[in-house]
Design a protein around this motif. Sequence first.
Motif, PDB file in Angstrom:
ATOM      1  N   LEU A  11     -48.228  10.512  26.652  1.00  0.00           N
ATOM      2  CA  LEU A  11     -46.995   9.722  26.733  1.00  0.00           C
ATOM      3  C   LEU A  11     -47.340   8.331  26.222  1.00  0.00           C
ATOM      4  CD1 LEU A  11     -45.295  10.586  30.128  1.00  0.00           C
ATOM      5  CD2 LEU A  11     -45.289  11.817  27.956  1.00  0.00           C
ATOM      6  N   ASP A  52     -44.577   6.500  28.418  1.00  0.00           N
ATOM      7  CA  ASP A  52     -45.236   6.026  29.632  1.00  0.00           C
ATOM      8  C   ASP A  52     -44.694   4.623  29.881  1.00  0.00           C
ATOM      9  OD1 ASP A  52     -47.029   5.463  31.630  1.00  0.00           O
ATOM     10  OD2 ASP A  52     -48.831   5.920  30.452  1.00  0.00           O
ATOM     11  N   ASP A 265     -59.948   8.109  23.180  1.00  0.00           N
ATOM     12  CA  ASP A 265     -60.030   6.992  24.125  1.00  0.00           C
ATOM     13  C   ASP A 265     -59.465   7.335  25.490  1.00  0.00           C
ATOM     14  OD1 ASP A 265     -57.710   7.213  22.570  1.00  0.00           O
ATOM     15  OD2 ASP A 265     -57.032   5.205  23.123  1.00  0.00           O
TER      16      ASP A 265
HETATM   17  N1  MSP Z   1     -49.955   5.924  27.986  1.00  0.00           N
HETATM   18  C1  MSP Z   1     -51.285   6.380  27.741  1.00  0.00           C
HETATM   19  C2  MSP Z   1     -51.338   7.883  27.729  1.00  0.00           C
HETATM   20  C3  MSP Z   1     -50.824   8.553  28.948  1.00  0.00           C
HETATM   21  S1  MSP Z   1     -50.850  10.270  28.807  1.00  0.00           S
HETATM   22  C4  MSP Z   1     -50.392  10.821  30.314  1.00  0.00           C
HETATM   23  C5  MSP Z   1     -51.777   5.832  26.410  1.00  0.00           C
HETATM   24  N2  MSP Z   1     -50.838   5.435  25.555  1.00  0.00           N
HETATM   25  S2  MSP Z   1     -51.114   4.769  24.126  1.00  0.00           S
HETATM   26  O1  MSP Z   1     -49.795   4.531  23.589  1.00  0.00           O
HETATM   27  O2  MSP Z   1     -51.967   3.645  24.269  1.00  0.00           O
HETATM   28  O3  MSP Z   1     -51.894   5.792  23.271  1.00  0.00           O
HETATM   29  C6  MSP Z   1     -51.373   7.049  23.058  1.00  0.00           C
HETATM   30  C7  MSP Z   1     -52.238   7.860  22.141  1.00  0.00           C
HETATM   31  O4  MSP Z   1     -52.334   7.252  20.864  1.00  0.00           O
HETATM   32  C8  MSP Z   1     -53.662   8.056  22.631  1.00  0.00           C
HETATM   33  O5  MSP Z   1     -53.980   9.435  22.542  1.00  0.00           O
HETATM   34  C9  MSP Z   1     -54.492   7.296  21.633  1.00  0.00           C
HETATM   35  O6  MSP Z   1     -55.716   7.904  21.417  1.00  0.00           O
HETATM   36  C10 MSP Z   1     -53.633   7.394  20.402  1.00  0.00           C
HETATM   37  N3  MSP Z   1     -54.009   6.358  19.466  1.00  0.00           N
HETATM   38  C11 MSP Z   1     -53.807   5.020  19.584  1.00  0.00           C
HETATM   39  N4  MSP Z   1     -54.400   4.406  18.526  1.00  0.00           N
HETATM   40  C12 MSP Z   1     -54.984   5.332  17.716  1.00  0.00           C
HETATM   41  C13 MSP Z   1     -55.591   5.309  16.453  1.00  0.00           C
HETATM   42  N5  MSP Z   1     -55.826   4.188  15.813  1.00  0.00           N
HETATM   43  N6  MSP Z   1     -55.910   6.501  15.882  1.00  0.00           N
HETATM   44  C14 MSP Z   1     -55.598   7.698  16.471  1.00  0.00           C
HETATM   45  N7  MSP Z   1     -55.014   7.751  17.652  1.00  0.00           N
HETATM   46  C15 MSP Z   1     -54.875   6.590  18.392  1.00  0.00           C
HETATM   47  O7  MSP Z   1     -52.961   5.796  26.182  1.00  0.00           O
END
Ligand code: MSP
Length: 510
Positions: A11, A52, A265
């Motif tokens: 999320l 989220d 991450d």
């Molecule tokens: N809210 C949490 C996840 C909760 S799941 C119950 C979160 N959100 S996030 O928006 O920060 O990231 C969401 C997803 O995007 C994560 O899987 C993260 O690895 C992915 N990515 C964010 N930046 C990224 C890159 N630069 N490259 C690939 N995926 C990356 O974490």
Amino acid sequence: MENKFYITTPLYYVNAAPHIGHSYTNIAADCLARYYRRLLGKENVWFLTGTDEHGQKMQKAAAEAKLSPQEFADKMIVHFMELWRELDISYDDFIRTTEERHRRVVQQALAILNKKGDIYQDKYEGLYCTPCETFWLESQAANGLCPDCGRPVERLKEQAYFFKLSKYQDWLAGFIEGHPLFIQPKARYNEVISFLRLNKLADLCISRPKERLNWGIPIPFAPDHVTYVWFDALLNYISAVGQFDKNDQYTSKWWPASAQLIGKDILRQHAVYWPIMLHALGIEPPKTVFAHGWWLIGSSKMSKSVGNVVSPIDMVRKYGIDVYRYFLLRDVPFGLDGNFSEEAIIRRFNSDLANDLGNLVYRTLTMIEKYFEGKVPGSKFPALPAYRSGRPAGRYVLGSGEKLEAEMKLLNERVSKTIEGLDFSGTLEEIWKIINMANKYVEETKPWNLAKENKTEELGGFICLLADVIRTTAKCISPFMPATADAIQEQIGQDRIKKGKPLFPRIDVN
Ligand code: MSP
């Protein structure tokens, strides 16, 4: 294989608009969902994504925007929904952690764990990184900086509630070792296993005092506290599919998830906290958690805080949806990090899409137009295609045609094997092997000579095989490039072709 497939994405935090990294997971999940829908039927596949929306980071971003957190979230989710529409993401459900159906499940889960004695109250003293919404020990952030993102952590000292992770450490290690496909790829499996071997799990702080953070789900047995955002968010995967809904409180039609896609991450949350939470609740863990790599710009992760984000919408407007989807899934093996650049997109575009796929389709249609008045010869010569069985060896199909036909017959199986193992780039490689063989077949056969010599039957058999290759490959690329696959099927038709413009006109780099 079981006859249902439930796939989830993380999320996304809605404090900022989505970037390429976020779009990556949803494209991969979409590709898998489309593949399984074809295999299992639409009604047996469920694809969940969402947002989220609680936590300190959101509360702060909303305050900066001078909105209430709910107003801010309502405004921000539009960016996500628009992007998913633009990218042709075929999700079945979109869950927001601020929804009632989710809040209810989180509170029920907390009540069950509390009753079971898996939650206790204690003083929390330690460090917290707000951008990552993560707790750290003094030893982990000794220099006052978050070991993940490098930003300053804050010191917390407060009454809190803890979930007994430590109680389940041995169970988890045993579970992971007994289920080698639970954490994928292998490198991530090793990472978690060695982490569990070398460290003693600390219990997880799952509450924040309302006086400091009130934007969260209230803890039913502790009215002055809200739920820690990660404990809340992880439960979406079961709240969205109706956990605790029925009398039989632990069943859901879809759970356990077949594949949960995440970025590397957030592995610890999904491979340690999450299975333990489920196990403590008496619920089976998911079948697979697959952590993909990061899209980097140079050597840094693309992220808002670094300020190097590229907008997926811009890329889609410039290169097209399918080109963007193809690039992300083809250029880097799922699981590894990759470098994002427009030069790399253009390189892939000109070689794989313009030169290989586009060229094969266009030249085949041109030959059907020129030599067979636009009618696909299979229908004109019902006795053909001659390359099928029973012809004298080498008569209609010259050299590489036989090999091409044999390889094409193995393609479906190779696609299944790779894509079911979440090896998206491997699947595309298999498909492109056939496309490249077909282009080579054209060059070797020299159809213009067959035409000159009036060898219509040979020409018919030759084109029939090409049309077959195009139909087969179009079907195989459809989970990756749905619109392109439709366009190809439409152009090649069943009987009469509908030749349009080339699908992928070369991009001139100058
Ligand atoms: N809210 C949490 C996840 C909760 S799941 C119950 C979160 N959100 S996030 O928006 O920060 O990231 C969401 C997803 O995007 C994560 O899987 C993260 O690895 C992915 N990515 C964010 N930046 C990224 C890159 N630069 N490259 C690939 N995926 C990356 O974490």
